[in-house]
Design an enzyme around this catalytic site. Structure first.
Site, PDB file in Angstrom:
ATOM      1  N   ARG A 218       0.821  -1.223   0.000  1.00 18.98           N
ATOM      2  CA  ARG A 218       0.000   0.000   0.000  1.00 18.98           C
ATOM      3  C   ARG A 218       0.852   1.270   0.000  1.00 18.98           C
ATOM      4  O   ARG A 218       0.497   2.269   0.612  1.00 18.98           O
ATOM      5  CB  ARG A 218      -0.966   0.019   1.185  1.00 18.98           C
ATOM      6  CG  ARG A 218      -1.934  -1.132   1.280  1.00 18.98           C
ATOM      7  CD  ARG A 218      -2.991  -1.332   0.239  1.00 18.98           C
ATOM      8  NE  ARG A 218      -3.494  -0.242  -0.533  1.00 18.98           N
ATOM      9  CZ  ARG A 218      -4.783  -0.025  -0.757  1.00 18.98           C
ATOM     10  NH1 ARG A 218      -5.685  -0.783  -0.195  1.00 18.98           N
ATOM     11  NH2 ARG A 218      -5.171   0.924  -1.546  1.00 18.98           N
ATOM     12  N   GLY A 222       3.679  -2.058  -5.746  1.00 14.23           N
ATOM     13  CA  GLY A 222       3.090  -2.972  -6.722  1.00 14.23           C
ATOM     14  C   GLY A 222       2.766  -2.249  -8.023  1.00 14.23           C
ATOM     15  O   GLY A 222       3.035  -2.739  -9.121  1.00 14.23           O
ATOM     16  N   TRP A 223       2.215  -1.087  -7.872  1.00 14.71           N
ATOM     17  CA  TRP A 223       1.850  -0.274  -9.041  1.00 14.71           C
ATOM     18  C   TRP A 223       3.056  -0.020  -9.931  1.00 14.71           C
ATOM     19  O   TRP A 223       3.008  -0.136 -11.157  1.00 14.71           O
ATOM     20  CB  TRP A 223       1.257   1.058  -8.544  1.00 14.71           C
ATOM     21  CG  TRP A 223       0.830   1.993  -9.621  1.00 14.71           C
ATOM     22  CD1 TRP A 223       1.597   2.925 -10.245  1.00 14.71           C
ATOM     23  CD2 TRP A 223      -0.462   2.072 -10.216  1.00 14.71           C
ATOM     24  NE1 TRP A 223       0.859   3.599 -11.180  1.00 14.71           N
ATOM     25  CE2 TRP A 223      -0.405   3.094 -11.179  1.00 14.71           C
ATOM     26  CE3 TRP A 223      -1.669   1.376 -10.004  1.00 14.71           C
ATOM     27  CZ2 TRP A 223      -1.521   3.451 -11.947  1.00 14.71           C
ATOM     28  CZ3 TRP A 223      -2.768   1.733 -10.771  1.00 14.71           C
ATOM     29  CH2 TRP A 223      -2.680   2.754 -11.735  1.00 14.71           C
ATOM     30  N   TYR A 257      -4.952  -3.910 -11.357  1.00 16.41           N
ATOM     31  CA  TYR A 257      -4.893  -4.140 -12.802  1.00 16.41           C
ATOM     32  C   TYR A 257      -5.989  -3.374 -13.530  1.00 16.41           C
ATOM     33  O   TYR A 257      -5.777  -2.830 -14.611  1.00 16.41           O
ATOM     34  CB  TYR A 257      -4.992  -5.638 -13.112  1.00 16.41           C
ATOM     35  CG  TYR A 257      -3.837  -6.432 -12.537  1.00 16.41           C
ATOM     36  CD1 TYR A 257      -2.528  -5.995 -12.696  1.00 16.41           C
ATOM     37  CD2 TYR A 257      -4.045  -7.615 -11.835  1.00 16.41           C
ATOM     38  CE1 TYR A 257      -1.465  -6.705 -12.164  1.00 16.41           C
ATOM     39  CE2 TYR A 257      -2.982  -8.330 -11.313  1.00 16.41           C
ATOM     40  CZ  TYR A 257      -1.695  -7.867 -11.477  1.00 16.41           C
ATOM     41  OH  TYR A 257      -0.643  -8.564 -10.954  1.00 16.41           O
TER      42      TYR A 257
HETATM   43  C1  ACO Z   1      -0.178 -11.095 -12.484  1.00 12.74           C
HETATM   44  C2  ACO Z   1       0.110 -11.430 -11.042  1.00 12.74           C
HETATM   45  O1  ACO Z   1       1.234 -11.552 -10.633  1.00 12.74           O
HETATM   46  S1  ACO Z   1      -1.262 -11.659  -9.993  1.00 12.74           S
HETATM   47  C3  ACO Z   1      -0.595 -11.894  -8.350  1.00 12.74           C
HETATM   48  C4  ACO Z   1      -0.638 -10.665  -7.470  1.00 12.74           C
HETATM   49  N1  ACO Z   1       0.126 -10.886  -6.271  1.00 12.74           N
HETATM   50  C5  ACO Z   1      -0.442 -11.156  -5.111  1.00 12.74           C
HETATM   51  O2  ACO Z   1      -1.660 -11.211  -4.977  1.00 12.74           O
HETATM   52  C6  ACO Z   1       0.519 -11.410  -3.992  1.00 12.74           C
HETATM   53  C7  ACO Z   1       0.061 -10.796  -2.690  1.00 12.74           C
HETATM   54  N2  ACO Z   1      -0.210  -9.358  -2.814  1.00 12.74           N
HETATM   55  C8  ACO Z   1       0.781  -8.454  -2.950  1.00 12.74           C
HETATM   56  O3  ACO Z   1       1.968  -8.761  -2.999  1.00 12.74           O
HETATM   57  C9  ACO Z   1       0.380  -6.997  -3.041  1.00 12.74           C
HETATM   58  O4  ACO Z   1      -0.849  -6.828  -2.372  1.00 12.74           O
HETATM   59  C10 ACO Z   1       0.218  -6.528  -4.523  1.00 12.74           C
HETATM   60  C11 ACO Z   1       1.470  -6.846  -5.325  1.00 12.74           C
HETATM   61  C12 ACO Z   1      -0.984  -7.192  -5.132  1.00 12.74           C
HETATM   62  C13 ACO Z   1       0.002  -5.004  -4.480  1.00 12.74           C
HETATM   63  O5  ACO Z   1       1.175  -4.385  -4.055  1.00 12.74           O
HETATM   64  P1  ACO Z   1       1.110  -2.980  -3.307  1.00 12.74           P
HETATM   65  O6  ACO Z   1       2.462  -2.417  -3.318  1.00 12.74           O
HETATM   66  O7  ACO Z   1       0.451  -3.140  -1.985  1.00 12.74           O
HETATM   67  O8  ACO Z   1       0.133  -2.168  -4.273  1.00 12.74           O
HETATM   68  P2  ACO Z   1       0.066  -0.567  -4.463  1.00 12.74           P
HETATM   69  O9  ACO Z   1       0.293   0.087  -3.160  1.00 12.74           O
HETATM   70  O10 ACO Z   1       0.932  -0.172  -5.576  1.00 12.74           O
HETATM   71  O11 ACO Z   1      -1.501  -0.354  -4.900  1.00 12.74           O
HETATM   72  C14 ACO Z   1      -1.936  -0.072  -6.254  1.00 12.74           C
HETATM   73  C15 ACO Z   1      -3.444  -0.240  -6.363  1.00 12.74           C
HETATM   74  O12 ACO Z   1      -3.805  -1.608  -6.125  1.00 12.74           O
HETATM   75  C16 ACO Z   1      -5.066  -1.666  -5.437  1.00 12.74           C
HETATM   76  N3  ACO Z   1      -4.851  -2.289  -4.118  1.00 12.74           N
HETATM   77  C17 ACO Z   1      -3.674  -2.596  -3.547  1.00 12.74           C
HETATM   78  N4  ACO Z   1      -3.871  -3.190  -2.376  1.00 12.74           N
HETATM   79  C18 ACO Z   1      -5.202  -3.236  -2.188  1.00 12.74           C
HETATM   80  C19 ACO Z   1      -6.025  -3.759  -1.153  1.00 12.74           C
HETATM   81  N5  ACO Z   1      -5.504  -4.320  -0.049  1.00 12.74           N
HETATM   82  N6  ACO Z   1      -7.365  -3.675  -1.306  1.00 12.74           N
HETATM   83  C20 ACO Z   1      -7.898  -3.115  -2.397  1.00 12.74           C
HETATM   84  N7  ACO Z   1      -7.171  -2.595  -3.422  1.00 12.74           N
HETATM   85  C21 ACO Z   1      -5.832  -2.667  -3.302  1.00 12.74           C
HETATM   86  C22 ACO Z   1      -5.520  -0.249  -5.295  1.00 12.74           C
HETATM   87  O13 ACO Z   1      -6.289   0.068  -6.442  1.00 12.74           O
HETATM   88  C23 ACO Z   1      -4.207   0.515  -5.323  1.00 12.74           C
HETATM   89  O14 ACO Z   1      -4.362   1.839  -5.755  1.00 12.74           O
HETATM   90  P3  ACO Z   1      -4.698   2.977  -4.632  1.00 12.74           P
HETATM   91  O15 ACO Z   1      -3.645   2.864  -3.603  1.00 12.74           O
HETATM   92  O16 ACO Z   1      -4.656   4.251  -5.411  1.00 12.74           O
HETATM   93  O17 ACO Z   1      -6.033   2.647  -4.083  1.00 12.74           O
END
Ligand code: ACO
Length: 307
Positions: A218, A222-223, A257
């Site tokens: 957060r 990830g973005w 996404y």
């Molecule tokens: C194609 C693939 O690899 S799919 C597999 C995805 N990986 C996973 O699910 C592994 C476990 N999860 C993670 O590692 C992380 O939660 C990730 C990689 C999905 C996101 O990484 P983060 O660094 O937390 O995401 P980041 O802070 O950049 O958030 C970008 C957007 O994602 C969405 N998002 C991120 N986390 C959340 C959450 N907990 N709930 C809802 N939306 C979320 C939001 O839209 C967010 O934008 P915003 O902050 O303006 O609202």
């Protein structure tokens, strides 16, 4: 899924990357030609992830001449001139972004960073699959096999890693975190032998195994892993359609996404549940055509990395 693969696949991706500081993750995919990981079947989610990095800090030190070229030659594989050029592109790729809370550098994983990448991915995979701790050692073994195999197909695929440093933290290497990872496949030769369903076109770029260390989520990491992946794809592939998988239950990456401009093109049939796998969306985004990729406002050079 074919018997010979273990895969995690993560997805995520927002569309407005500009100066974004939000959060968003994806899920991982692991697949090895020699492995048959029973858990894979039960989850079905091809998380070819490299999901969790160890906590140990590490400085994203500048790339040295030791890298991919020598590694590739040492495999004994014949590389065409075009492949050599692409290896150079991978070697020099750096995506830098100032976030609200810190700074992020994304570049291609080096051999000595593999174990930490394995730890991060195994941790993330375990989290996604709700696996008992007892599986950790086995999981790490398969993830490592997977990463070794994926590294061998460079420059047709690459594993990226992200380093984060919070604002106010010292600029010494000790305060730089290994914060996340993502895998990018650029073409058919980099595609997974046993792709997840719904099956993406083999010739198209594909993003998977994205994960951000729990403590650093957060913050926009990830973005920007997603954005860095797209930038690299623009430089490495003439195909502008990027695909990724996202499990239907994974709200965070799905939001990311969608926000990044990816749309669902196909979804697993409910019958997939009979195979004890989670249903997934196949998502796609058309990247804008960039005449001069080097004009990117966020890609930096290795010289910008903290030492
Ligand atoms: C194609 C693939 O690899 S799919 C597999 C995805 N990986 C996973 O699910 C592994 C476990 N999860 C993670 O590692 C992380 O939660 C990730 C990689 C999905 C996101 O990484 P983060 O660094 O937390 O995401 P980041 O802070 O950049 O958030 C970008 C957007 O994602 C969405 N998002 C991120 N986390 C959340 C959450 N907990 N709930 C809802 N939306 C979320 C939001 O839209 C967010 O934008 P915003 O902050 O303006 O609202």
């Amino acid at each position: 899924m074919a018997a010979a693969t273990l895969s995690f696949s993560l997805s995520l991706d927002p569309q407005q990357y500009h100066n974004k500081t939000g959060t968003a993750p994806a899920s991982p995919i692991i697949s090895t030609k020699h492995s048959h990981f029973p858990l894979h079947k039960s989850n079905h989610c091809q998380f070819s992830n490299f999901l969790s990095f160890s906590h140990s800090s590490s400085s994203p030190a500048p790339t040295t001449a030791s890298s991919f070229l020598e590694d590739s030659f040492s495999t004994g594989r014949f590389l065409t001139n075009e492949e050599l050029e692409k290896l150079k592109t991978l070697e020099h790729f750096v995506h830098f972004q100032e976030l609200q809370s810190g700074f992020l550098w994304v570049r291609v994983m080096r051999p000595e960073e593999m174990d930490r990448t394995v730890s991060l991915l195994a941790e993330s995979f375990s989290e996604s699959m709700l696996l008992p701790v007892g599986y950790n050692k086995l999981l790490r073994f398969f993830v490592k096999q997977y990463l070794i195999e994926r590294r061998a197909v460079m420059p047709h695929a690459a594993t990226l890693i992200g380093f984060y440093r919070g604002k106010g933290e010292s600029e010494s290497g000790e305060d730089v975190d290994f914060a996340g990872t993502v895998e990018v496949c650029f073409d058919k030769r980099g595609a997974n032998a046993s792709p997840a369903t719904p099956t993406p076109p083999k010739n198209s770029p594909y993003i998977c195994n994205m994960t951000v260390r729990k403590e650093r989520r957060r913050r926009g990491i990830g973005w920007h892993l997603l954005r860095a992946s797209e930038e690299l794809i623009s430089q490495m592939s003439s195909s502008k359609e990027v695909y990724l998988h996202c499990r239907m239950i994974d709200e965070a990456p799905f939001n990311m996404y969608t926000k990044a401009g990816y749309s669902v093109v196909k979804t697993d049939n409910i019958i997939v549940l009979l195979t004890l796998q989670r249903r997934k969306h196949l998502m796609c985004k058309k990247l804008p055509v960039v005449d001069h990729p080097s004009e990117s406002d966020v890609s930096g050079s290795v010289e910008e990395l903290p030492s």
